[in-house]
Structures are given as C-alpha cells and as structure tokens.
Enzyme design. Structure first.
Site, PDB file in Angstrom:
ATOM      1  N   THR A  50      67.003  61.486 -43.660  1.00 50.28           N
ATOM      2  CA  THR A  50      67.948  60.441 -43.255  1.00 50.28           C
ATOM      3  C   THR A  50      68.023  59.398 -44.365  1.00 50.28           C
ATOM      4  O   THR A  50      67.397  59.540 -45.413  1.00 50.28           O
ATOM      5  CB  THR A  50      67.498  59.757 -41.948  1.00 50.28           C
ATOM      6  OG1 THR A  50      66.372  58.910 -42.225  1.00 50.28           O
ATOM      7  CG2 THR A  50      67.111  60.788 -40.887  1.00 50.28           C
ATOM      8  N   CYS A  51      68.766  58.330 -44.092  1.00 52.69           N
ATOM      9  CA  CYS A  51      68.878  57.258 -45.092  1.00 52.69           C
ATOM     10  C   CYS A  51      67.518  56.674 -45.454  1.00 52.69           C
ATOM     11  O   CYS A  51      67.302  56.277 -46.594  1.00 52.69           O
ATOM     12  CB  CYS A  51      69.768  56.140 -44.550  1.00 52.69           C
ATOM     13  SG  CYS A  51      71.489  56.605 -44.322  1.00 52.69           S
ATOM     14  N   ARG A  53      64.289  58.028 -44.619  1.00 51.76           N
ATOM     15  CA  ARG A  53      63.081  58.849 -44.604  1.00 51.76           C
ATOM     16  C   ARG A  53      63.363  60.300 -44.967  1.00 51.76           C
ATOM     17  O   ARG A  53      64.465  60.815 -44.751  1.00 51.76           O
ATOM     18  CB  ARG A  53      62.413  58.795 -43.235  1.00 51.76           C
ATOM     19  CG  ARG A  53      63.171  59.458 -42.117  1.00 51.76           C
ATOM     20  CD  ARG A  53      62.410  59.340 -40.777  1.00 51.76           C
ATOM     21  NE  ARG A  53      62.189  57.958 -40.389  1.00 51.76           N
ATOM     22  CZ  ARG A  53      61.000  57.363 -40.419  1.00 51.76           C
ATOM     23  NH1 ARG A  53      59.919  58.016 -40.815  1.00 51.76           N
ATOM     24  NH2 ARG A  53      60.881  56.112 -40.045  1.00 51.76           N
ATOM     25  N   THR A 116      68.508  54.133 -31.750  1.00 53.15           N
ATOM     26  CA  THR A 116      68.453  55.430 -31.073  1.00 53.15           C
ATOM     27  C   THR A 116      69.014  56.575 -31.915  1.00 53.15           C
ATOM     28  O   THR A 116      68.945  57.727 -31.502  1.00 53.15           O
ATOM     29  CB  THR A 116      69.239  55.367 -29.746  1.00 53.15           C
ATOM     30  OG1 THR A 116      70.585  54.931 -30.007  1.00 53.15           O
ATOM     31  CG2 THR A 116      68.584  54.379 -28.795  1.00 53.15           C
ATOM     32  N   MET A 194      77.263  57.251 -39.346  1.00 56.71           N
ATOM     33  CA  MET A 194      76.970  55.900 -39.805  1.00 56.71           C
ATOM     34  C   MET A 194      78.252  55.096 -39.985  1.00 56.71           C
ATOM     35  O   MET A 194      78.318  53.913 -39.620  1.00 56.71           O
ATOM     36  CB  MET A 194      76.180  55.944 -41.106  1.00 56.71           C
ATOM     37  CG  MET A 194      75.593  54.615 -41.516  1.00 56.71           C
ATOM     38  SD  MET A 194      74.265  54.066 -40.420  1.00 56.71           S
ATOM     39  CE  MET A 194      72.927  55.082 -41.024  1.00 56.71           C
TER      40      MET A 194
END
Length: 429
Positions: A50-51, A53, A116, A194
């Site tokens: 993800t952004c 991790r 979430t 996003m």
C-alpha cells in the site's frame, strides 16, 4: 513450522525507499510472490503493498533462513541494497507475526489509526495470493482470524468512528492552508480508491472536483457516482488544469511521476499539490507559490488524530492480545484434534472387528453384543483419556511428534482425512 512477517512501513522506511519497494500492480506482485515461494522452505506467502507499507506474511519451515531470503528477494526486485533493507525491516515470528498481522488488519499500525481502507487492501492481497496458489490453509486461518479481530475491534471500540484516511488528512491540510473549501474547485488525478476518497471528502466540504484519468470511462463512472459537484476532463488536458486551479490531488498507479516541471508552469497564484500516491506522482520544484505534500508530510495532522484515539487504541490493542492468544489456542486444538479423532476411530474399528470375531467363534451371543460394545468402548475411552489430555497440551509446533504417533499406530490415512476436515471447517468464517 513458523508464521513469519517482514514489514516495511512509514515507521521504519521513508517514502523514497517505500516507493522503490512498491508492488502495487499485479505483474510486480506476481513476480515477488513467485520469487519468494521458489524457496522450498517457504510453504505459503502473501504480499500486502500500500502507500504506507509493504508486508510479507509467510508460513515457513525455517524462520532465520527464510527471513533473510525474503529480504534478498525484495532487494533483488527493488534494487535497494540488502543491508539497508535488513537494517530497516521489522521482522516478526509466530505469535509476534500474528499479533502484528492482527494490528495491521485492525488499523492500529496504520499512518492514520482507525482508517478502514486497510481491511479491503488486506483482503485483496490475500485473494491475489490465493488465486496465484501461494496461500494455503495456514494463511487462510491467519487472515480469516485477523479479519475477525478487526471486526471485533470495530464493534467494541470507537476507533473507526468518523474514519480518517490519508486522503481525508490531505483534504484537512488543504483546509488549513486555504480555509473554507466551499466554492473551491480541486483537480483530482486518478480514479481509483484513494482518488475516490479524496473526491468524497472534498465534496463533503462543499468543493467541486474535476477528475482526470488516463481511462476517461473510469473517470466518468466515478463522477456519476459522486453527483453534480464532480466533472471530468481528458488526460491530455492535465497541464491546462493543474496550471489553472490552486488545489491538485494526485493518486494514480503510475510507476513514475506524471506531474513534473515540464507540465507545471510557474503561475502568479499559490498552488498546493497533494501527492497521495506511492510511487509518487508529483516531482516538481517548489517555490513561494507552489507547495507539494507527499504521504509522509501528512503525519503532522495524523499525530493530532492519534492523540484523540490513544485511549481507544489501548482498548483495541488489548483485544489484539486476547485474539492472538485465542488464535494459538485454537491452532493447538486444531493440531491435536485430528490425531485424537484418528486414534478413537482406530479403537472403534478394532472394537467392531473383535466383536465380529467373538460372535463368529461363539465367545459372545448376539443378544450380548450391545452391552459388550459399551463395555469395550468404555475401556478404550479410559485408556485414551491420558493420551488425549497430553496431546491437547502439546506445543503447537509439535507436528513432527503428532506425525510420528500417526505412523506408530498405522492411522495415517484417517489422520490425513481428519486434518483436511478440521481445516475446512475452521476456514468457514
């Protein structure tokens, strides 16, 4: 056998390195999964990217050897030096890995605690690994339990009330910079999750959005779902719009910056660029009239929200601790139950065989068979009581001992059958 997690996050790795580690598209995810699972000591694996991790969760034979191997695999595909990655990585084993997984799923380890979005991202990573046949029953158990833990925390705490995402934090920062967003027009580049969140938060604050995406059909679909305050523009006109409006949010899946100095020309008004993509979308020279905020820059506002959620986070962590303990207790039961069932089933078969022999040889009358069966079963039950208790108390890593018991008693077939049934039932979550 061990659960293992290798973690690179906003806590230990800056955005410059994280964007090199990104495995956001399917090609890269497939490549890293294939490379990691080419090691025979790694039985199952998934990669969450993800952004904020990159997480590798695996079920392995040898923790020490495979953790280094995973880091070498990431180094090979990312081009980041192994020693640097080794120094940065947070590495967890067994209950530490499960506790970390549950914390990630529950958004306790997120840049924005309580958001979430991570639940959906974890599900996607799990389903991708499953479709690639890299995830099996042991990761199934871990992920399903992690999702249950996250659900418990959402229901028993207020940590996800008024949820905050990285996108909403970016919008909050925009409000801090220019004040009321009512009547303002913002350019949003991208049409993914996003970008959608950024649009929703902007519209909530009475702003209008212009969505620009390479695939204009995706942009139109998103605009339609957002209502009259959203419109679209062709990607070829990106330069025109980012030089016209003061607020630009970019969240695409591009592998390299799409907004550069060649596109963003100097203007006589102040502009704010919010780059909420990893790898970064924006690479421009900042001056008095242009400011760029990347994911890491949003931590200023995030920290304020963390203070508000600290009490709820403490409650949530106590739930994670209990759920981790419960997971290993269930895992121990799951490990011992098949061999116990196989032993009892074997005893039952012996009883029926010997009863038939006794009747055939005249040692027992047909009228006495039910009473004889009850007596013999009671004898076997008493005989197996102590082994059953001891098996339930075996360490969860004592699979070799259990396999040896199955071999000694010649009950491998029944044992394998009960193992399969046990795992199938456990995964019905």
């Amino acid at each position: 056998m061990n659960y293992m997690s290798v973690s690179f996050t906003h806590k230990n790795t800056d955005i410059i390195v994280r964007e090199k580690l990104s495995f956001a598209n399917d090609v890269k995810k497939r490549e890293i999964l294939k490379l990691i699972c080419s090691n025979k000591a790694i039985k199952e694996c998934l990669v969450l990217s993800t952004c904020n991790r990159v997480e590798v969760l695996a079920y392995v034979d040898d923790f020490n050897y495979t953790s280094d191997y995973v880091i070498k695999a990431i180094s090979k595909l990312s081009g980041v030096d192994f020693d640097e990655l080794k120094e940065r990585a947070d590495i967890y084993e067994d209950d530490g890995a499960i506790h970390h997984l549950f914390s990630v799923a529950s958004s306790l380890d997120s840049l924005v605690v309580g958001e979430t979005q991570i639940v959906g991202q974890l599900k996607d990573a799990y389903n991708f690994a499953k479709n690639e046949r890299k995830s099996g029953v042991m990761l199934d158990l871990a992920i399903n339990s992690a999702l249950k833990c996250a659900a418990v925390i959402r229901s028993k705490t207020d940590i996800s009330k008024n949820p905050i995402s990285v996108a909403s934090v970016a919008v909050c920062m925009a409000r801090e910079k220019i004040g009321d967003l009512g009547g303002t027009t913002a350019v949003v580049v991208g049409a993914g999750e996003m970008a959608e969140l950024a649009c929703k938060h902007l519209i909530t604050h009475k702003a209008k959005v212009i969505i620009i995406n390479r695939n204009i059909d995706h942009a139109k679909k998103l605009a339609e779902s957002l209502g009259e305050n959203a419109s679209v523009a062709e990607f070829s006109n990106l330069g025109e719009f980012i030089n016209k409006y003061a607020l630009i949010f970019s969240a695409t899946g591009a592998n390299k910056p799409i907004i550069t100095d060649l596109l963003a020309k100097p203007q006589n008004f102040k502009r704010y660029f919010f780059d909420i993509a990893v790898p970064r979308d924006i690479d421009i020279t900042c001056d008095d009239l242009s400011e760029v905020y990347a994911v890491d820059d949003l931590e200023e506002i995030v920290r304020k929200n963390l203070l508000l959620r600290e009490e709820q986070a403490q409650i949530a962590y106590s739930i994670v601790g209990r759920e981790t303990t419960k997971f290993y207790k269930d895992l121990k039961t799951l490990s011992s139950t098949p061999i116990i069932k196989a032993l009892r089933n074997s005893a039952k078969k012996v009883v029926e065989t010997e009863l038939k022999k006794a009747i055939k040889r005249g040692y027992l009358r047909h009228s006495d068979i039910d009473e004889a069966r009850k007596l013999i079963h009671q004898v076997f039950k008493a005989f197996l009581h102590t082994p059953t208790v001891n098996l339930k108390n075996l360490d969860e890593n004592a699979q070799n001992d259990i396999n040896a018991i199955a071999e000694i008693f010649g009950i491998e077939e029944d044992f394998d059958k009960f193992c399969e049934n046990s795992l199938e039932n456990k995964n019905e979550i």
